[in-house]
Design an enzyme around this catalytic site. Structure first.
Site, short mmCIF file in Angstrom:
data_model
loop_
_atom_site.label_atom_id
_atom_site.label_comp_id
_atom_site.label_asym_id
_atom_site.label_seq_id
_atom_site.Cartn_x
_atom_site.Cartn_y
_atom_site.Cartn_z
N ASN A 33 -43.09 56.48 57.11
CA ASN A 33 -44.09 56.68 58.17
C ASN A 33 -44.18 58.16 58.52
O ASN A 33 -43.46 58.98 57.95
CB ASN A 33 -43.75 55.82 59.39
CG ASN A 33 -42.41 56.20 59.98
OD1 ASN A 33 -42.22 57.29 60.49
ND2 ASN A 33 -41.43 55.29 59.87
N ARG A 34 -45.04 58.50 59.45
CA ARG A 34 -45.37 59.90 59.72
C ARG A 34 -44.43 60.61 60.71
O ARG A 34 -44.72 61.72 61.14
CB ARG A 34 -46.80 60.01 60.27
CG ARG A 34 -47.84 59.56 59.29
CD ARG A 34 -49.25 59.83 59.81
NE ARG A 34 -50.23 59.17 58.98
CZ ARG A 34 -50.59 59.60 57.78
NH1 ARG A 34 -50.06 60.70 57.28
NH2 ARG A 34 -51.48 58.92 57.08
#
Ligand code: C5P
Length: 228
Positions: A33-34
């Site tokens: 994820n970011r």
């Protein structure tokens, strides 16, 4: 030195999780994820500056390591949980990592080959352990102050209130990751602090300042717990 030189978290052990996790699909691919790890790393740095003995359990990040903390590098959620358990006991545990909710149930041991005739591979996912919930619900050795984060895109406070209960955390720091200030990967954050006493909505500030305020509050809270 005199006792007046003592820092607010001297003699305290703090565990912080930070960053994303990487869940392998095969030896060269993963689900992630970011999360940049900025907020978690700032929390670890702030706790160290207040005199704490800090273990930072970090997923894979590309930012600098904070000074004065013990860093344990992990990649998956399962590794992160094991590292957190290993770092116990602690006075304060802050779970700022963006842990992947799912992992690939059985990662391929060799690189999955692309074939023109076969259909794309289907990934079967398995649920990852919830590290915050696991530690917050420990019957033995639960840190006296357990802090979780809640990244939400809508109804931030309402979702965070539910999370405070369902996870068993003492505090939830909630932020709106859909906000135009670009929280994920950015330098600034606007958070709500949820405790048993209610909700405080803090103005937008740098992640460094958010970290300083949370850790300062945590130190003050710990002092009241020790007094009672
Ligand atoms: O349920 P949700 O992922 O929104 O909860 C966020 C909080 O729970 C964060 O503090 C995060 O670090 C923690 N968490 C965790 N392990 C997971 C999922 C979330 O520690 N598997």
């Amino acid at each position: 030195s005199s006792t007046s030189d003592a820092k607010p978290l001297s003699g305290c052990r703090v565990i912080v999780t930070s960053g994303p996790t990487h869940e392998p699909i095969d030896p060269v691919r993963y689900i992630a994820n970011r999360s940049s790890g900025k907020q978690g790393h700032e929390l670890a740095a702030a706790a160290a500056r207040l005199g704490a003995d800090v273990t930072l359990v970090s997923g894979p990040v590309s930012i600098a390591e904070p000074a004065g903390v013990r860093i344990v590098r992990v990649s998956t959620a399962e590794e992160m949980l094991a590292a957190v358990k290993h770092a116990l006991p602690a006075d304060i545990a802050i779970f700022a990592a963006a842990v992947a909710d799912w992992r690939v149930a059985t990662p391929n041991t060799s690189k999955i080959k692309k074939s023109t005739s076969d259909a794309p591979p289907a990934l079967t996912l398995a649920e990852n352990p919830d590290i915050l919930k696991t530690i917050a619900q420990l019957r033995k050795g639960r840190p006296p102050l357990v802090v979780g984060f809640a990244a939400e895109t809508n109804d931030v406070v309402a979702h965070a209130k539910k999370k405070l209960k369902s996870k068993g955390a003492d505090w939830i720091v909630a932020n709106d990751v859909s906000s135009p200030i670009g929280v994920m990967g950015g330098e600034r954050n606007a958070v709500h602090l949820l405790t048993s006493a209610g909700v405080e909505s803090w103005p937008e500030m740098s992640k460094t300042e958010v970290a300083i305020r949370i850790v300062t509050r945590a130190a003050a809270h710990l002092a009241t717990l020790k007094r009672d």
